[in-house]
Scaffold this active site. Structure first.
Site, PDB file in Angstrom:
ATOM      1  N   GLY A  43       1.003  -1.083  -0.053  1.00  0.00           N
ATOM      2  CA  GLY A  43       0.028  -0.138  -0.008  1.00  0.00           C
ATOM      3  C   GLY A  43       0.969   1.220  -0.141  1.00  0.00           C
ATOM      4  O   GLY A  43       2.112   1.222   0.243  1.00  0.00           O
ATOM      5  N   ASP A 164      -8.040   3.665  15.726  1.00  0.00           N
ATOM      6  CA  ASP A 164      -8.665   3.292  14.177  1.00  0.00           C
ATOM      7  C   ASP A 164      -8.791   1.772  14.209  1.00  0.00           C
ATOM      8  O   ASP A 164      -8.616   1.201  13.302  1.00  0.00           O
ATOM      9  CB  ASP A 164      -7.344   3.404  13.091  1.00  0.00           C
ATOM     10  CG  ASP A 164      -7.822   3.621  11.465  1.00  0.00           C
ATOM     11  OD1 ASP A 164      -8.969   4.303  11.477  1.00  0.00           O
ATOM     12  OD2 ASP A 164      -7.248   3.030  10.956  1.00  0.00           O
TER      13      ASP A 164
END
Length: 652
Positions: A43, A164
């Protein structure tokens, strides 16, 4: 394969045995820190990248490496991002002894970049499970709570808030089926100073508690709120981000209406209490929740809803205030992973547009050995062409998914492909500065068009089959006579790379998008510049004109999609459905919808007339570089950085 670790490199993959990157000239190192061999990129975000690697000192054991490479020096954003990266290392070192948290292996600096090496957790995240298996039963959600609440109890006892928690950040480890909590990049030390002087507001919209997003404050109850949102999504297959876009935090008051099957009153009570908007009204600790769950016996209740649909946006929320925050967290949170696609109501096929269709995976095409940069579908919807960073072009039977031919001739990446309106000729543009013309049926190379002095990134045919346009990183556009392959003219209005081109259905207008952040409108026959559109704040990466020639859709590195009135140049909508670069867009043949592919590993489906985000497909393990829709509206195709092409059947 040797990876170039220059964060600005456009094509970082290089064959083994060479000393300098073929794309940017940076000196290559087969091993990072003489120990870690990069295998693939997982990513990328605003400040760095994440790689899967091998540790050669540990019998090639797999590990995850995060590279922190800020592009802006001295800014508050840079300082905060640096702080977050360093915090991640400290948090992982502090927390990594827990068996359900990744272990930190190393933290070092090399060539002005920071690197963090951590344990690789082999398995699928819960969003992947949701995609494959559908909505979770109550039993699985209870197991999730019983697995993760002790983990949260542990990290909260260390005065750390994760901030998160979401399905992508929970992996079911393949070796023992236990759930592992990952991505502590935004974890924050819980101290009196931190509470009294709240810092950056970081989290994921829809999952983060209100106190976290409004003021930067985070408590154990904030993590518990996010855990409850995760349970909600797994139970309902409803993405809370879209609910947040529609109605902010008001959706939590009516969350039960999204349930697809009955759950016990006890679980309803737990989730309902955890989803309270005000932190003081929630459970305040994992222990409280565990005590309630372990003391209660579940009883069945009447389902509140038997149907789930993705609600359309009632209005577009201006997310600019969160753009910087998500940019900071883009690298540190949720790199890679999967997403969800949502089914809409069944209606008569002829009355349903692409935006209201259902999608099923028809073919998963494997054959390329590097990123798929370009796709094209023949006018008769029978043939699919793909161009890749592996220098090859592959021709596929779209209906069967069978590989028909592989064309080799480019000496560098194939950046663009296009098929002539008569379906006879394939044009390809490459990093070797050439534009090649092929016989689509036989695969024979017909002609090399030479003239560009740098990579060819874009190709477009005129509808009458007479003209071919090409755009390049030499900042120019060349117009060719397709019939005799003579160069007609060169357009020199852009100051940086020309990334994308399209020609209007009437053949009179050429549109170009550039790294200089502008879109230029040209008279194709005369080469005269008619208009310059300046709505993007970063590079324009993709564009497409609607079949009626009235609307232009553009996507950019500013993470935005702009919809324009092509005749007047007026900006009609500016859409924010991707959280990283928008790399590709394609308008449906009926002009009702369009799709977009992004560096956030997903395809979004939009209503062209209203700008509403209708659906999202995120079953890719890398950026979606290219998208295409067949002319018969039967197939949607996406090509990815993960080296695969997925063909989605459009069920209308």
């Amino acid at each position: 394969m040797t990876w170039c670790l220059n964060p600005d490199c456009q094509n970082p993959q290089n064959p083994d045995g060479i000393s300098f990157c073929r794309s940017c000239g940076t000196k290559l190192a087969p091993l990072l820190r003489n120990r870690y061999r990069i295998m693939q990129r997982l990513g990328a975000g605003g400040f760095g990248r994440t790689f899967l690697a091998e540790d050669v000192d540990k019998l090639n054991e797999k590990c995850v490496i995060k590279q922190f490479a800020p592009k802006v020096q001295g800014s508050a954003a840079l300082q905060k991002a640096t702080e977050l990266f360093q915090q991640e290392a400290r948090r992982l070192q502090q927390l990594g002894e827990h068996p359900q948290i990744p272990t930190l292996y190393a933290y070092f600096e090399e060539d002005k970049c920071l690197y963090l090496v951590q344990q690789f957790i082999e398995g699928e995240n819960l969003l992947q499970e949701l995609d494959k298996q559908g909505a979770f039963k109550e039993r699985k959600v209870r197991e999730l709570l019983l697995y993760l609440l002790p983990v949260l109890k542990f990290i909260h006892q260390q005065n750390v808030i994760h901030r998160d928690i979401k399905p992508e950040n929970i992996i079911r480890r393949r070796s023992d089926e236990k759930l592992v909590l990952i991505d502590f990049g935004v974890a924050k030390q819980l101290t009196a100073t931190a509470i009294n002087n709240p810092g950056t507001h970081i989290g994921t919209l829809g999952y983060a508690a209100i106190e976290q997003m409004q003021s930067g404050e985070a408590y154990p109850a904030s993590d518990l709120y996010s855990l409850a949102v995760t349970c909600f999504q797994l139970l309902t297959e409803t993405n809370p981000h879209f609910l947040f876009i529609n109605s902010g935090y008001e959706w939590v008051q009516n969350w039960q209406q999204h349930l697809k099957q009955p759950i016990s009153d006890e679980l309803k009570k737990v989730i309902d209490k955890l989803l309270q908007k005000d932190a003081e009204n929630r459970y305040q600790s994992s222990t409280e929740v565990l005590n309630y769950l372990t003391c209660q016996q579940p009883t069945k209740s009447v389902p509140t809803s038997n149907r789930i649909t993705l609600s359309p946006w009632k209005k577009l929320l201006n997310l600019s205030g969160y753009a910087l925050l998500l940019g900071l967290g883009g690298f540190l949170i949720g790199l890679g992973g999967y997403g969800i696609w949502y089914a809409t109501n069944n209606r008569e096929k002829q009355s349903i547009s692409l935006a209201d269709a259902q999608f099923s995976l028809a073919h998963h095409l494997i054959g390329h050995t590097a990123s798929i940069y370009a796709l094209a579908i023949s006018p008769d919807s029978q043939t699919l062409v793909s161009g890749s960073n592996d220098k090859s072009i592959k021709i596929w039977d779209l209906n069967s998914g069978k590989l028909v031919n592989t064309l080799r001739g480019h000496k560098n990446a194939v950046n663009s492909v296009a098929i002539s309106p008569d379906g006879q000729t394939l044009a390809s543009g490459g990093g070797d500065r050439t534009l090649k013309l092929w016989d689509l049926k036989t695969g024979k190379l017909k002609k090399d068009l030479l003239g560009h002095s740098a990579s060819v990134f874009a190709i477009a045919f005129s509808p009458d089959n007479q003209t071919l346009a090409s755009g390049s990183s030499d900042n120019t556009i060349k117009i060719w006579n397709f019939q005799n392959t003579a160069l007609i003219t060169t357009l020199t209005g852009h100051s940086k790379w020309v990334r994308c081109l399209d020609i209007s259905p009437d053949g009179e207008t050429l549109v170009s998008g550039s790294e200089d952040k502008t879109i230029k409108i040209w008279d194709l026959k005369t080469g005269q510049l008619k208009n310059t559109l300046t709505g993007h704040i970063d590079a324009v990466r993709s564009l497409d004109i609607s079949p009626d020639g009235k609307t232009l859709v553009s996507g950019g590195s500013d993470n935005r999609i702009n919809i324009w009135d092509l005749e007047t140049g007026q900006l009609k909508f500016s859409l924010t459905g991707h959280f990283r670069h928008v790399l590709s867009v394609a308008v449906s043949p009926d002009g009702e919808s369009f799709v977009s592919g992004g560096n956030d590993n997903k395809i979004n489906i939009w209503d062209l007339k209203t700008g509403r985000l209708k659906d999202s497909i995120k079953q890719y393990e890398g950026a979606v570089w290219s998208v295409a829709i067949s002319s018969d509206l039967a197939n949607l195709v996406g090509g990815s950085e993960d080296k695969t092409i997925k063909v989605w059947r459009i069920n209308r």
